[in-house]
Scaffold this motif. Structure first.
Motif, PDB file in Angstrom:
ATOM      1  N   ARG A 452       0.636  -1.305   0.320  1.00 31.46           N
ATOM      2  CA  ARG A 452       0.310  -0.058  -0.270  1.00 31.46           C
ATOM      3  C   ARG A 452       1.349   1.324  -0.002  1.00 31.46           C
ATOM      4  O   ARG A 452       0.463   1.916  -0.768  1.00 31.46           O
ATOM      5  N   HIS A 455       1.809   1.430  -3.170  1.00 32.62           N
ATOM      6  CA  HIS A 455       1.131   2.155  -4.409  1.00 32.62           C
ATOM      7  C   HIS A 455       0.876   3.304  -4.006  1.00 32.62           C
ATOM      8  O   HIS A 455      -0.356   4.202  -5.414  1.00 32.62           O
ATOM      9  N   SER A 472      -3.593  -1.897  -7.380  1.00 39.72           N
ATOM     10  CA  SER A 472      -4.494  -1.943  -6.907  1.00 39.72           C
ATOM     11  C   SER A 472      -5.578  -3.549  -6.898  1.00 39.72           C
ATOM     12  O   SER A 472      -5.691  -3.651  -6.081  1.00 39.72           O
ATOM     13  N   GLU A 545      -8.097   2.160  -3.712  1.00 41.58           N
ATOM     14  CA  GLU A 545      -9.044   0.930  -3.700  1.00 41.58           C
ATOM     15  C   GLU A 545      -9.830   0.225  -3.638  1.00 41.58           C
ATOM     16  O   GLU A 545     -10.756   0.958  -3.403  1.00 41.58           O
TER      17      GLU A 545
END
Length: 589
Positions: A452, A455, A472, A545
């Protein structure tokens, strides 16, 4: 007064010697013209010119006789012009009489030359004798003069030879000094070009590439079209050094890792040096290849480490770990991991290294592509190739896609559907050895946080949705698998809660209510801990997400797992009711 006035001149016949110096002085002086004026000549026809005054006809004569003249002394004399100008009022008979007069005058002039000689024969003979005498004297003087000239010439030649011998060394040194002076003048005047090869070599060693480029541009503007052999020789030497500089810059451009701004500077330098090829595109390809190589190298290094640990028996057995940790909930295991100093499994270290590599190097690759297609790094007078933009997009997607496959292969492994890990993708999913789920599950929240964070780094780059969807999608798969593994281990833990029953009754708040043991409270705390961890790591989602609870198969699995947890607790209660604890071994036995 009309008629002819005789004038003495250098060509006038004379029977006596005449002092010609007086004539020359009068001729070249300012008091007298060189020849008598036209008004001094009598009419050649012997006719009077009275009554023939100037009229308007004279203005038309040049157009009637172009290129001719009415002057008697002119080489382009025209008789018709003369008659129209001087005798247009004279009658025909008078003109005939004038013609006869002119003929008599010409004949008398021919006869006059012979009569002139007859009348002056004595003077002529005396002049001939004088000329012969002058010739004899001149020849005598010429012989003496010739001898004197030869003697003088010999003396001069001898003097020159002796002078050359005396001053030969001096003259040689003078010539050498003149040559040196001229060479120094040329060296000083064109020292920029002559010293340029040495200057380029020195600045290359010091890394002053901007100075070299400026000097090279100046040299091309000043001596680019020179035809001087010396300048052409030095220009060729400069070009050779510039070729060496181009090679050095190309090597530095392919040397990675390197800061993006440093590479941009190298690209601009190559473009200023008019290097062949497209440095920016080559740099883009090199960075993409280097990033892929780093991802694979990281995988190979940590995979080798895990295989070595497995050979040495340092990898914990999943069943033994589960038995030893029978009294610890999955959520408690994660909390212990976060607070302890124990090292993470190799696969978790691998995910962390992969996220670090992608977060560190992919932004530079993306910014370089944006600068290239934005025209900042395009070569001069070059248009963007339309086919390169989709090619560049495929290069970027390839990097992120391989990153996703490598993380899936290390963490999810066989949990990935079969169709997604066959064919060309088998190298990413079949390289890692099988490992118990119990080893990976406590680290799944940490893995999700690492991915994450990577990301979030990619989100700041304003990437296309195609690239963000890959990461994602990886996050969604990790969250789903984390949810399933955590709740499955919670089911296993709840099924063995009967070992934690102490049969100690808790006093209720209401005296009339029956007492109860601590086991329901333990079950409640286990479920709350698992639910809190699932909420923090799995259910809560970041930007870009997908909400996990809106996925149909996830909702079905979640319902099944919650049902299994309740069923596991009822099994633990049934076990307590139907069996004697003294007849069974403890979970640690």
């Amino acid at each position: 007064i009309s008629g002819y006035q005789e004038v003495l001149s250098a060509v006038k016949e004379s029977a006596v010697w005449v002092d010609e110096s007086i004539i020359l002085q009068l001729s070249f002086g300012r008091q007298r013209p060189l020849s008598p004026g036209p008004a001094m000549h009598e009419d050649p026809l012997g006719l009077s010119v009275e009554g023939n005054t100037a009229s308007e006809l004279e203005a038309d004569l040049p157009s009637l006789f172009p290129g001719q003249s009415g002057e008697l002394s002119s080489s382009s004399f025209n008789a018709a012009w003369f008659l129209l100008e001087h005798h247009r009022a004279t009658g025909f008979l008078d003109l005939k009489a004038g013609l006869q007069h002119l003929e008599r005058k010409v004949n008398s002039q021919k006869e006059g030359q012979i009569s002139f000689l007859k009348a002056n024969v004595g003077s002529v003979l005396e002049q001939l004798d004088t000329l012969l005498e002058l010739k004899t004297v001149f020849e005598s003087d010429a012989a003496d003069m010739r001898l004197s000239i030869e003697t003088l010439n010999s003396a001069i030649s001898k003097c020159k030879t002796e002078a050359d011998q005396l001053f030969e060394d001096v003259l040689r040194r003078k010539d050498k000094a003149d040559s040196t002076r001229n060479a120094l003048n040329v060296l000083h005047r064109f020292r920029f070009l002559l010293y340029l090869p040495v200057s380029i070599e020195r600045n290359m060693a010091e890394g002053n590439y901007d100075v070299i480029i400026n000097d090279y541009a100046r040299a091309k503007s000043l001596f680019g079209d020179t035809q001087v052999a010396l300048f052409q020789q030095f220009s060729a030497e400069v070009e050779r050094r510039i070729d060496q500089l181009r090679q050095v810059l190309w090597q530095q451009l392919r040397k990675l890792p390197a800061p993006l701004e440093h590479h941009k500077k190298i690209i601009r330098n190559l473009q200023h040096l008019e290097s062949s090829g497209d440095p920016a595109w080559e740099s883009l390809l090199s960075r993409q290849s280097h990033l892929l190589a780093q991802l694979h190298s990281t995988r190979d290094t940590l995979l080798t480490k895990e295989l070595a640990d497995r050979d040495h028996g340092s990898v914990e057995d999943g069943s033994a770990q589960l038995g030893a940790a029978g009294g610890v909930t999955p959520a408690a295991k994660y909390n212990q991991i976060m607070t302890s100093a124990n090292s993470a499994p190799v696969r978790v270290m691998f995910v962390e290294a992969m996220c670090d590599v992608l977060s560190e190097h992919f932004p530079d690759l993306w910014r370089l592509s944006q600068a290239y297609f934005g025209g900042e790094l395009l070569p001069h007078d070059t248009h963007l190739d339309p086919a390169r933009q989709p090619h560049c997009k495929s290069l970027l997607l390839e990097v992120i896609s391989i990153y996703g496959h490598l993380v899936r292969g290390a963490i999810l492994g066989l949990a990935v559907p079969l169709e997604a890990r066959d064919g060309d993708l088998a190298q990413y999913y079949r390289s890692w050895p099988e490992t118990p789920v119990s080893v990976i599950t406590p680290w799944m929240p940490q893995v999700i946080r690492l991915v994450r964070s990577c990301h979030s780094t990619l989100l700041t780059l304003d990437l296309p949705n195609d690239a963000l969807d890959i990461v994602s999608g990886l996050l969604l798969e990790l969250r789903v698998q984390c949810l399933q593994w955590l709740l499955q281990q919670t089911v296993e833990h709840v099924r063995k809660l009967h070992w934690r029953e102490t049969w100690t009754l808790e006093e209720p708040d209401d005296p009339a209510a029956p007492g109860y043991t601590n086991l329901p409270s333990v079950f409640e705390s286990v479920v709350l801990e698992a639910g809190q961890l699932v909420k923090e790591v799995v259910v809560e989602c970041g930007p870009h997400e997908a909400p996990i609870l809106q996925v149909d198969h996830v909702k079905r699995n979640l319902s099944t797992l919650i049902h299994n947890i309740v069923v596991a607790f009822t099994q633990a209660l049934e076990h307590l009711c139907l069996s004697d604890p003294d007849d069974e071994p403890s979970p640690g036995a």
